[in-house]
Design an enzyme around this catalytic site. Structure first.
Site, PDB file in Angstrom:
ATOM      1  N   GLY A   1       0.841  -1.376  -0.139  1.00 24.48           N
ATOM      2  CA  GLY A   1       0.215  -0.028  -0.024  1.00 24.48           C
ATOM      3  C   GLY A   1       1.051   1.177   0.136  1.00 24.48           C
ATOM      4  O   GLY A   1       0.311   2.366  -0.006  1.00 24.48           O
ATOM      5  N   THR A   2       2.148   0.861   0.057  1.00 26.41           N
ATOM      6  CA  THR A   2       3.295   2.008   0.064  1.00 26.41           C
ATOM      7  C   THR A   2       3.467   2.681  -1.345  1.00 26.41           C
ATOM      8  O   THR A   2       4.111   3.869  -1.099  1.00 26.41           O
ATOM      9  CB  THR A   2       4.437   1.341   0.782  1.00 26.41           C
ATOM     10  OG1 THR A   2       4.704   0.071   0.091  1.00 26.41           O
ATOM     11  CG2 THR A   2       4.498   1.231   2.185  1.00 26.41           C
TER      12      THR A   2
ATOM     13  N   LYS B   1       2.635  12.057  -4.197  1.00 27.20           N
ATOM     14  CA  LYS B   1       1.483  11.464  -4.092  1.00 27.20           C
ATOM     15  C   LYS B   1       1.301  10.463  -3.109  1.00 27.20           C
ATOM     16  O   LYS B   1       0.653  10.538  -2.285  1.00 27.20           O
ATOM     17  CB  LYS B   1       0.902  11.235  -5.396  1.00 27.20           C
ATOM     18  CG  LYS B   1      -0.698  11.261  -5.639  1.00 27.20           C
ATOM     19  CD  LYS B   1      -1.028  11.172  -6.967  1.00 27.20           C
ATOM     20  CE  LYS B   1      -2.418  11.687  -7.081  1.00 27.20           C
ATOM     21  NZ  LYS B   1      -3.006  11.843  -8.403  1.00 27.20           N
TER      22      LYS B   1
ATOM     23  N   ARG C   1      14.845  12.868  -0.008  1.00 25.36           N
ATOM     24  CA  ARG C   1      13.939  13.271  -1.409  1.00 25.36           C
ATOM     25  C   ARG C   1      12.745  12.357  -1.081  1.00 25.36           C
ATOM     26  O   ARG C   1      12.859  11.104  -0.876  1.00 25.36           O
ATOM     27  CB  ARG C   1      14.859  12.774  -2.494  1.00 25.36           C
ATOM     28  CG  ARG C   1      14.306  13.012  -3.776  1.00 25.36           C
ATOM     29  CD  ARG C   1      15.198  12.578  -4.679  1.00 25.36           C
ATOM     30  NE  ARG C   1      16.003  13.766  -5.122  1.00 25.36           N
ATOM     31  CZ  ARG C   1      17.114  13.795  -5.498  1.00 25.36           C
ATOM     32  NH1 ARG C   1      17.688  12.544  -5.863  1.00 25.36           N
ATOM     33  NH2 ARG C   1      18.189  14.666  -5.922  1.00 25.36           N
ATOM     34  N   ILE C   2      11.520  12.943  -1.658  1.00 22.90           N
ATOM     35  CA  ILE C   2      10.342  12.515  -1.752  1.00 22.90           C
ATOM     36  C   ILE C   2      10.182  11.902  -3.290  1.00 22.90           C
ATOM     37  O   ILE C   2      10.033  12.827  -3.914  1.00 22.90           O
ATOM     38  CB  ILE C   2       9.223  13.294  -1.401  1.00 22.90           C
ATOM     39  CG1 ILE C   2       9.350  13.720   0.013  1.00 22.90           C
ATOM     40  CG2 ILE C   2       7.739  12.768  -1.406  1.00 22.90           C
ATOM     41  CD1 ILE C   2       9.577  12.694   1.197  1.00 22.90           C
TER      42      ILE C   2
ATOM     43  N   GLU D   1       6.451   5.568   8.537  1.00 22.07           N
ATOM     44  CA  GLU D   1       6.248   5.469  10.030  1.00 22.07           C
ATOM     45  C   GLU D   1       6.405   6.850  10.810  1.00 22.07           C
ATOM     46  O   GLU D   1       5.899   6.915  11.781  1.00 22.07           O
ATOM     47  CB  GLU D   1       7.366   4.478  10.597  1.00 22.07           C
ATOM     48  CG  GLU D   1       7.083   3.121  10.107  1.00 22.07           C
ATOM     49  CD  GLU D   1       8.021   2.236  10.523  1.00 22.07           C
ATOM     50  OE1 GLU D   1       8.969   2.379  10.962  1.00 22.07           O
ATOM     51  OE2 GLU D   1       7.415   0.942  10.320  1.00 22.07           O
TER      52      GLU D   1
END
Lengths: 739, 322, 211
Positions: free
Chosen positions: A476-477, A627, A622-623, A699
């Site tokens: 789901g990540t 989304k 860094r993302i 987390e």
């Protein structure tokens, strides 16, 4: 690829695909119900039979007699398996308690038999005919009692959270005694259930001595190894396949009874068998987040400088288990010369305690961040200001170690500004909106990032399609999507030209999904494999890979431009590698930071607390996909609301079980509980972490939320509750008197 | 789930007869509670008589000016009925406060009245439970009892009736209409429908074996303002810790029943006379003789406060209450 | 609790355990009566129209609508999350109304029209609600998602049909869409991943409203 020096500029920095918001590539399958989960592989094996698990009816004791005659004689029954006739079984490395009980029973609802029948209905009915005669023995079920004699125990969650039995820096006792302002409080967090939506489920088939199991598991390689160990067979003979995982939250990190029993059932039945735990079996059969009893002491000068801080935690687990490492964050989050952490571990005969989303920090932050709020109030300081005054850019226990990145202060300030923190009344119980007492709360968010080796194989097909294969899971990540982004960026192709295949032990071993280490490490592994593939492509087309650029579906080197399809025209090219780490995480402390802001309303009449607004500001490297990363954070915030307001596995200390073992009685948040949630990611690229310069957020989003809610409730009511969940009965008597 | 045979009944008396003549037979309406319990073998019928074709799915005006609600009217349809929304708002609100949209679409009026307790010890067949297995004991006593009863309970059982709809019906003085295998009809005032557990917690209601609910009749509208205040830990899809159904008149008089506290909707008419004195006076009388546990003692002040919330709202426009 | 008290209560636990045994003990005779080959398990016929297609099945009467869909028709988009009406993952639309398919026998649906997630749209041709869930990332693990989507489609229809809700201020007014209305009406669908805020935006998008 060995990562042992900080990442320089690399193709990921282009950020043509990485770092941009993408819809999930598995979205159309998931939203149309065509993504197959563990119990749904009708097409992979013919003649599937149904297994139904019988759980122990007592928490501790011995099976005197187990009579399966009636079950075996029931309509449709093919086989009944018990530990007595399953042959010698081992115990997995990652399991504390054996998964198939008998004759000894270690905990309530431990699996003790499997009934296999032609249909689900027949298996379920026959399971009720298994007659068991137990010699029940006394067990240790009460944490408070057990902690009185529990030894100091160190431990490590294996997910980036750990502490020795006792850890000291400076002279805590003296400094605390001398501190002009002191706090000494106790906090309670209860046992929590993962309560993922997809039950534990597996389908097993044997071909000769080879076993294939379609299952729902976060860590394919752990599961594969432990299934082999449990069944006493070579690991190479076991294949695990888990392309979709309907939630795990740590509950599916490990091999569980469904997989073992499906394998044993299939062997006994001589045909494929599928097994799912029923919802009422899950809470006691599987693992849970252990309850904690925490004590926090803080000493400070009147200006709000922490001079002494101690965090002690006690928890319980089955023999051989470990402590809930709730003190870990206190070693790193705030400055202070004199420090103490300690953990005690009691032996309990409740079901196995183990990792649940952010083990250690989740319950630890629930306590610490209330304590900080309380201390700030004593000091007459704004709780944000108090945190900022005690910020540290180095590991407070080892000042020579700097944080690789630490933007806690910016998270707090940015959040305060966006949330309208200045409108909060420092004096509690001041704001009212109709029948609602309104309050705001804040908490820091903190969670370590850890490095974990991770491998992948990337293939460039003749058609120019890039296919990534790794045993990484998507729970789901958003793994499918971020891996596709990574490969697309590295190979210079559009996302649509990338296929991602996950969750199969036939693929290279990855980090798996746990401890918020999955995204960064798995994509770093894909990065490493892509580097290999780029080299193969460069070699094939005869250019130097070091100065080749991959973009627009082409390889560009100097004045040469070759389409990728041409490179693979004579045959598929493959790159396989794994990311491995040197000692950067020893030199630098790799952590993620954030701030949670919450506004609650507490019904002045009934005391029921309801969320009104929520904001998280995160700094976590860094993302990769803003989304799905944002979704990870709002999901974690939701789980945090659950732990703050309602979640508690109720222990019946007489019979040794969690009695509220279904979704009607173990309440988790529903739509009506969760308002609109805002998430902000601060710009950050952590070159000490990995070539992706990314860390985890899944987390981080949970750590601190519970305390932010509890602090907001206090701000609304003026009644401090230190015993989670903060249900209405705990502050009802302190609410405004009725007119 | 044990094996059972299944039939669809075509008329009410035949259905009642099918059940009366066959030990182990049960009626099946929506099934939302019965199937739940059958999966756990808490209910073990050997034969199911599906009543969905019997009709009983309309809401009709009675000659007395009330409403006759067919036993098989779904919870959704009952709550959505314009007459119920206008004249019996407490009923509509109570239904809408319960379960979920999906469950209300399936659950019937009769089935809602007959739903069994949600005591966790009743639901775990390894635990002693006099309601599930008479004479086996009550594991809930001395156990986890936060959700359980504070009044009207017995040494045999401290479970509660979990429903919302019936609590509203109790303040409305609804009447349950039945027919039996002999075609005999009976009208049971809602006050007498649910039992206090006493020594026989296995009997939830005063229905006789084979007796079939055909309708629930509401007397003429009471007027006044209608409230259903439901208190729970999460905001929806949860059973009540305490609920208050109330109809309050302009002069301050009214009717009040409590849910989540007792084996049945808890209404003490003598306490209603104290409404003008405020919530505390009413609950002091209504909960006289209460025997809460340590876990659920909070339900008593909570009931007072929930009623106070209702009384505070009386007289203010509905839109402003939020 | 003292150890002595624990022991005393333990003995009572034996009673509880024996009670469970006793229940089972009564069963063998009955089981013997039922002893028959699997093929002889009595079944009953049922006709359903699923996603517009007429299907005829012979089912063990115990088969729920959920298991009929998943195990017999292999329409596994409808999920089993709890099998007890406590999660909503099994939500399907029957005769235009959403229900929990786990708490319904297939036999109760003779002749019924059933729409499952597979009937709303396909990966290549998504229903607007499915597409909105993708656009707004209204899911994570995906397991509750088909139920959420079926529920959301039905919720918009319920509002249109003026079905009231718990959070409606004035019961006599017509039902209207709002963020709080949506959240209350969707509360029978649990999402443990916590995608609620995004789901609200997805549904509002389809409804043409702001979440």
């Amino acid at each position: 690829m060995k990562f042992d020096t900080p990442a320089g500029t690399n193709p990921i920095d282009t950020m043509a695909v990485v770092g941009r918001a993408h819809d999930r590539i598995d979205g159309p399958l998931k939203t149309s119900g065509t993504a197959p989960y563990a119990y749904e592989h009708h097409d992979v094996a013919a003649n599937q039979a149904y297994g139904y698990v019988v759980g122990a009816a007592v928490a501790k004791g011995r099976i005197r007699a187990l009579d399966t005659a009636a079950a075996k004689a029931a309509p449709g029954v093919i086989a009944v398996v018990t530990a007595a006739d399953a042959g010698k079984l081992g115990k997995g490395k990652y399991n504390t308690v054996k998964l198939f009980g008998g004759p000894e029973v270690d905990h309530y609802h431990q699996a003790i038999a499997l009934v296999v029948a032609e249909t689900f209905e027949q298996a379920r009915a026959a399971a009720a005919l298994v007659r068991v005669d137990y010699a029940r023995t006394a067990g240790r079920f009460d944490l408070d009692t057990a902690l009185k004699t529990a030894p100091l125990t160190g431990g490590d969650s294996a997910e980036g959270s750990g502490a020795p039995p006792v850890d000291r820096t400076g002279q805590f006792e003296q400094a605390f005694a001398a501190a002009p302002v002191k706090l000494d409080q106790h906090y309670i967090t209860p046992d929590h259930s993962h309560a993922m939506m997809e039950p534990f489920a597996s389908l097993a088939t044997w071909e000769g001595d080879s076993l294939t199991v379609w299952t729902s598991n976060q860590m394919i390689d752990w599961g594969r190894g432990d299934l082999a160990t449990t069944l006493g067979m070579p690991k190479e003979k076991v294949r695990l396949i888990s392309p979709y995982v309907g939630g795990g939250f740590g509950g599916k990190l490990f091999l569980r009874a469904d997989a073992v029993l499906a394998a044993l059932g299939a062997r006994a039945a001589g045909r494929p068998v599928k097994v799912a735990l029923t919802r009422p079996q899950m809470a006691n059969n599987a693992t849970h987040r252990p309850a904690t009893r925490q004590r926090i002491r803080i000493g400070a000068t009147p200006d709000g400088t922490i001079t002494a801080i101690a965090h002690e935690s006690g928890s319980g687990d089955q023999p051989g288990g470990g402590p809930e490492t709730a003190v870990n964050q206190t070693k790193l989050l705030y400055a202070g010369k004199n420090r103490l952490t300690a953990m005690r571990l009691a032996v309990l005969d409740l079901p196995e305690g183990n990792a649940m989303r952010a083990p250690g920090e989740a319950p630890g932050m629930m306590a610490l961040e209330i304590a900080i709020d309380e201390m700030a109030e004593q000091l007459k300081l704004d709780p944000i200001e108090f945190r900022i005054r005690n910020d540290t850019m180095v590991d407070p226990e080892k000042p020579e170690r700097r944080f690789s990145e630490r933007q806690l202060v910016r998270c707090l300030r940015e959040g305060a500004q966006r949330f309208g923190w200045s409108r909060r009344s420092a004096t509690p119980a001041q704001a009212r909106d109709g029948r609602w007492l309104v309050g705001m709360g804040v908490a820091s968010a903190f969670r370590n990032h850890i490095n974990y080796p991770s491998g992948a194989r990337v293939r460039l097909g003749r058609d120019g399609r890039v296919t990534v294969e790794t045993d990484m899971t998507d729970i789901g990540t958003g793994s499918y999507t971020i891996i596709a982004q990574t490969a697309a960026e590295m190979m210079g192709v559009p996302m649509e030209q990338v296929t991602v295949k996950l969750g199969d032990s036939a693929f290279p071993v990855s980090a798996g999904s746990g401890g918020q280490f999955g995204a960064a490490n798995a994509t770093a592994g894909v990065y490493a494999a892509c580097v290999k593939l780029r080299e193969a492509v460069a070699q094939r087309v005869g250019v130097n890979s070091a100065d080749a650029r991959f973009s627009g579906g082409k390889v560009v080197s100097g004045n040469r431009t070759v389409p990728l399809t041409a490179a693979a025209a004579q045959g598929e090219l493959t790159g396989e590698d794994k990311i491995e780490y040197g000692g950067l995480d020893k030199t630098w402390q790799l952590s993620t930071f954030g701030a949670h802001f919450v506004e609650v309303g507490v019904d002045a009449y009934t005391g029921a607390a309801r969320l009104r607004r929520m904001l998280a500001v995160c700094a976590a490297g860094r993302i990769i996909n803003p989304k799905s990363a944002r979704s990870q954070v709002i999901g974690a915030m939701t789980m945090g609301v659950g732990s703050a307001l309602m979640e508690e596995l109720a222990v019946d200390t007489r019979f040794g079980l969690f009695i509220n073992h279904d979704l009607a009685t173990y309440e988790v948040p529903v739509h009506a509980d969760i308002p609109h949630q805002d998430v902000v990611f601060l710009d950050e690229a952590d070159d000490k972490a990995n070539p992706m310069k990314a860390k985890g957020v899944g987390e981080l989003g949970l750590c601190g939320v519970g305390a932010a809610v509890a602090n907001a409730i206090y701000n609304a009511t003026g009644v401090r509750v230190r015993d989670y969940p903060v249900t209405l009965d705990k502050h009802l008597s302190g609410l405004p008197a009725l007119v | 789930m044990r094996s059972f045979t299944y039939e669809r009944a075509t008329d009410a008396v035949a259905a009642a007869r099918a059940v009366a003549q066959r030990p182990g037979a049960k009626l099946l309406a929506g099934g939302t509670n019965l199937l739940d319990l059958m999966k756990l073998e808490i209910e073990t019928p050997t034969h199911l008589v599906d009543v969905q074709d019997l009709g009983f799915d309309t809401i009709e005006k009675t000659s007395e000016g009330g409403l006759c609600i067919g036993a098989l009217v779904t919870n959704t349809d009952l709550a959505a009925d314009a007459r119920v929304r206008r004249d019996y708002g407490v009923l509509s609100r109570a239904i809408l406060a319960g379960a979920s949209g999906q469950l209300r679409n399936k659950a019937s009026t009769a089935g809602n009245l007959l739903q069994r307790t949600r005591c966790p010890y009743f639901y775990d067949t390894n635990m002693a439970c006099n309601k599930r297995k008479p004479g086996s004991g009550c594991a809930a006593i001395g156990g986890y009892s936060r959700q359980l009863g504070v009044i009207g309970v017995s040494p045999s059982c401290i479970a509660t009736f979990p429903g919302d709809m019936a609590v509203a019906m109790r303040v409305l003085d609804a009447v349950v209409e039945t027919v039996d295998a002999g075609g005999q009809r009976r009208s049971i005032p809602i006050a007498d429908f649910h039992r206090l557990w006493g020594d026989h917690p296995e009997q939830d209601t005063t229905l006789r074996p084979g007796e079939l609910i055909t309708a629930v009749v509401l007397p003429r509208p009471l007027g006044g303002e209608h409230f259903y205040e439901k208190v729970r830990d999460r905001a929806s899809y949860a059973y009540a810790l305490v609920s208050v159904a109330a109809v309050i008149q302009r002069d301050g008089s009214g009717r009040v029943a409590f849910g989540g506290v007792a084996p049945k909707p808890w209404r003490v008419e003598a306490a209603e006379a104290l409404l003008p004195q405020g919530a505390a006076a009413v609950t002091a009388r209504a909960f006289q003789g209460a025997t809460p546990t340590k876990d659920n003692a909070f339900k008593l002040p909570l009931a007072t406060r929930a009623l106070a919330a209702v009384l505070a709202q009386a007289g203010t426009p509905a839109q402003k209450r939020g | 609790m003292s150890d002595t008290a624990g022991f005393a209560l333990s003995r009572r636990g034996v009673l509880a355990g024996s009670a469970a045994s006793a229940v089972a003990a009564a069963a063998p005779a009955e089981a013997a009566l039922q002893r028959m080959p699997a093929s002889a398990t009595p079944t009953m016929p049922v006709r359903l129209t699923v996603n517009g297609e007429k299907r005829e099945l012979a089912l063990d009467p115990r088969t729920t609508l959920l298991d009929a869909l998943r195990e017999h028709l292999h329409l596994t988009g409808t999920k089993k999350g709890c099998d007890h009406g406590q999660c909503g993952a099994c939500t399907v639309i029957v005769e235009g109304r959403r229900i929990n398919s786990c708490l319904s026998l297939a036999l109760q649906h003779e002749g019924d029209e059933i729409t499952t997630i597979e009937g709303l749209g396909t990966p290549g041709k998504l229903h607007p609600m499915q597409a909105a869930f993708v656009k707004h990332d209204g899911y994570q693990c995906g397991y509750c998602t088909p139920g959420q989507i079926c529920s959301a489609v039905a919720v918009l229809d319920e509002i249109k049909r003026d079905v009231p809700s718990h959070v409606q201020g004035d019961l006599t007014a017509k039902a209207r869409f709002s963020n709080m209305e949506l959240r209350e009406r969707m509360s029978g669908n649990i999402c443990r991943c916590g995608a609620y805020s995004n789901i609200a935006e997805a549904v509002a998008d389809v409804a043409g409203e702001r979440a």
